[in-house]
Scaffold this active site. Structure first.
Site, PDB file in Angstrom:
ATOM      1  N   HIS A  63     -51.258 117.156 -49.412  1.00  0.00           N
ATOM      2  CA  HIS A  63     -50.062 117.991 -49.335  1.00  0.00           C
ATOM      3  C   HIS A  63     -49.210 117.738 -50.581  1.00  0.00           C
ATOM      4  O   HIS A  63     -49.464 116.802 -51.347  1.00  0.00           O
ATOM      5  CB  HIS A  63     -49.272 117.720 -48.057  1.00  0.00           C
ATOM      6  CG  HIS A  63     -48.669 116.351 -47.990  1.00  0.00           C
ATOM      7  ND1 HIS A  63     -49.428 115.207 -47.860  1.00  0.00           N
ATOM      8  CD2 HIS A  63     -47.374 115.931 -48.018  1.00  0.00           C
ATOM      9  CE1 HIS A  63     -48.639 114.145 -47.819  1.00  0.00           C
ATOM     10  NE2 HIS A  63     -47.383 114.559 -47.921  1.00  0.00           N
ATOM     11  N   HIS A  65     -46.038 116.670 -51.235  1.00  0.00           N
ATOM     12  CA  HIS A  65     -44.916 115.769 -51.406  1.00  0.00           C
ATOM     13  C   HIS A  65     -45.222 114.901 -52.627  1.00  0.00           C
ATOM     14  O   HIS A  65     -46.383 114.593 -52.904  1.00  0.00           O
ATOM     15  CB  HIS A  65     -44.685 114.922 -50.163  1.00  0.00           C
ATOM     16  CG  HIS A  65     -43.894 115.634 -49.104  1.00  0.00           C
ATOM     17  ND1 HIS A  65     -43.994 115.340 -47.750  1.00  0.00           N
ATOM     18  CD2 HIS A  65     -42.975 116.635 -49.195  1.00  0.00           C
ATOM     19  CE1 HIS A  65     -43.172 116.118 -47.063  1.00  0.00           C
ATOM     20  NE2 HIS A  65     -42.552 116.919 -47.918  1.00  0.00           N
ATOM     21  N   ASP A  67     -45.074 111.803 -53.585  1.00  0.00           N
ATOM     22  CA  ASP A  67     -45.821 110.543 -53.566  1.00  0.00           C
ATOM     23  C   ASP A  67     -47.322 110.766 -53.406  1.00  0.00           C
ATOM     24  O   ASP A  67     -48.103 109.827 -53.538  1.00  0.00           O
ATOM     25  CB  ASP A  67     -45.288 109.603 -52.490  1.00  0.00           C
ATOM     26  CG  ASP A  67     -45.217 110.229 -51.107  1.00  0.00           C
ATOM     27  OD1 ASP A  67     -44.889 111.413 -51.011  1.00  0.00           O
ATOM     28  OD2 ASP A  67     -45.482 109.519 -50.112  1.00  0.00           O
ATOM     29  N   HIS A  68     -47.730 111.998 -53.163  1.00  0.00           N
ATOM     30  CA  HIS A  68     -49.152 112.321 -53.020  1.00  0.00           C
ATOM     31  C   HIS A  68     -49.670 113.234 -54.135  1.00  0.00           C
ATOM     32  O   HIS A  68     -50.860 113.533 -54.152  1.00  0.00           O
ATOM     33  CB  HIS A  68     -49.407 112.992 -51.670  1.00  0.00           C
ATOM     34  CG  HIS A  68     -49.096 112.110 -50.508  1.00  0.00           C
ATOM     35  ND1 HIS A  68     -50.064 111.416 -49.808  1.00  0.00           N
ATOM     36  CD2 HIS A  68     -47.914 111.790 -49.933  1.00  0.00           C
ATOM     37  CE1 HIS A  68     -49.483 110.708 -48.840  1.00  0.00           C
ATOM     38  NE2 HIS A  68     -48.187 110.925 -48.896  1.00  0.00           N
ATOM     39  N   ASP A 204     -50.223 111.923 -44.374  1.00  0.00           N
ATOM     40  CA  ASP A 204     -48.989 112.169 -43.626  1.00  0.00           C
ATOM     41  C   ASP A 204     -49.181 113.127 -42.454  1.00  0.00           C
ATOM     42  O   ASP A 204     -49.438 114.318 -42.631  1.00  0.00           O
ATOM     43  CB  ASP A 204     -47.934 112.711 -44.577  1.00  0.00           C
ATOM     44  CG  ASP A 204     -47.567 111.710 -45.652  1.00  0.00           C
ATOM     45  OD1 ASP A 204     -48.319 110.736 -45.841  1.00  0.00           O
ATOM     46  OD2 ASP A 204     -46.531 111.893 -46.312  1.00  0.00           O
ATOM     47  N   HIS A 262     -50.105 103.461 -46.938  1.00  0.00           N
ATOM     48  CA  HIS A 262     -48.923 104.333 -46.992  1.00  0.00           C
ATOM     49  C   HIS A 262     -47.763 103.711 -46.210  1.00  0.00           C
ATOM     50  O   HIS A 262     -47.277 104.246 -45.229  1.00  0.00           O
ATOM     51  CB  HIS A 262     -49.269 105.720 -46.428  1.00  0.00           C
ATOM     52  CG  HIS A 262     -48.243 106.778 -46.712  1.00  0.00           C
ATOM     53  ND1 HIS A 262     -47.174 107.011 -45.878  1.00  0.00           N
ATOM     54  CD2 HIS A 262     -48.131 107.671 -47.723  1.00  0.00           C
ATOM     55  CE1 HIS A 262     -46.438 108.003 -46.351  1.00  0.00           C
ATOM     56  NE2 HIS A 262     -47.011 108.421 -47.481  1.00  0.00           N
TER      57      HIS A 262
END
Length: 301
Positions: A63, A65, A67-68, A204, A262
């Site tokens: 996805h 976001h 941090d990814h 997530d 994570h």
């Protein structure tokens, strides 16, 4: 010799810490490398882990976001700078196409490598090659998120005592494997099913059907455990899992090796994640991930 192992590049959630970089995971699967969720700083973590741009054949983003995915810009540019000699395929949610475009062309550089965009917009198979099929399942998060799963085709294991009983030896062993029968003896009479290995990557998400579908029967499950169990309300609110919830997914799905990762910056004691995972009843192999950890896939049963 074929190698199947997970190389952990980063293990933080939204905020990196002194000891945890943003996400990044490379799965070495025989001669292929699959990079999952390259967060900010992934390129430097690759250097520290001994991972080269040439090792990357496929990129899978769960996805968009930061941090990814914020490391995509640097990784893509490095692939082109190093003139990787093979094409690279990128998978990501189709709903985030505008984010992928911005990251791919964040700054000026010369494109030298064929990068194929293969966005995901439904559950199911994404790609098949000789050694695995790559699948995706939708997860439950505030933005659209997909988890990924590799499934190796089942094979057959030859049984020496049964081969000997039927007088099959030498070149005839290969022949019955290729043709399925030999002199009235069926392949099934001298072999047994060798179950293909399975790997899943679940980031997530809240507890959902997709997480269980991805984890089902896996030899290794890499799964987020952002929160400890006492903060379950926060986990549900923000679309995440606790250590206990992640472990229950693994336990109920028959996972052999569970890799937790994570982690929220609010926690300073990694052992607490292992204690809560064990308290949830998971009895298999368990790794609480840290940056630069290498985890081999379990040997076949």
């Amino acid at each position: 010799m074929s190698v199947r192992e997970l190389v952990v590049l980063g293990t933080a959630s939204q905020v990196p810490t002194r000891h945890r970089n943003h996400n990044g995971y490379l799965l070495r699967w025989d001669g292929e490398g699959i990079l999952f969720d390259p967060g900010e700083g992934t390129q430097r973590q690759m250097l520290r882990a001994g991972v080269a741009a040439h090792d990357i054949d496929r990129i899978c983003v769960t996805h968009f976001h930061g941090d990814h995915s914020l490391g995509l810009a640097g990784v893509i540019q490095r692939i082109n700078l190093d003139q990787v000699p093979h094409p690279v395929t990128a998978h990501y949610p189709r709903s985030g196409q505008r984010f992928f475009n911005r990251l791919r062309y964040a700054t000026a550089y010369r494109e030298t490598v064929q990068l194929t965009e293969s966005p995901v917009d439904r559950d199911g198979a994404l790609a098949s090659c000789g050694t695995y099929t790559l699948e995706a399942r939708k997860l439950s998060h505030p933005v659209e998120s997909y988890g990924y799963r590799l499934v190796e085709p089942d094979g057959r294991r030859m049984l020496p005592e049964r081969l000997a009983a039927h007088g099959i030896k030498g070149p005839d062993v290969g022949r019955i494997q290729r043709e399925g029968t030999l002199g009235g003896v069926a392949l099934e009479e001298v072999s047994e099913v060798r179950r293909g290995q399975r790997f899943a990557f679940v980031m997530d998400t809240r507890l959902c059907e997709g997480a269980y579908a991805l984890a089902e029967g896996c030899d290794m499950l890499v799964i987020e455990s952002t929160f400890l169990d006492e903060d379950e309300e926060l986990a549900v609110e923000h679309g995440h899992l606790t250590a206990g919830q992640a472990a229950r997914v693994a336990r109920e799905s028959g996972v052999r090796h569970l890799v937790l990762t994570h982690f929220s910056q609010r926690y300073s004691e990694p052992d607490a994640f292992e204690r809560q995972a064990r308290a949830a009843g998971f009895e298999g192999e368990l790794s609480v991930a840290h940056d630069l950890l290498r985890v081999p896939l379990p040997k076949r049963r």
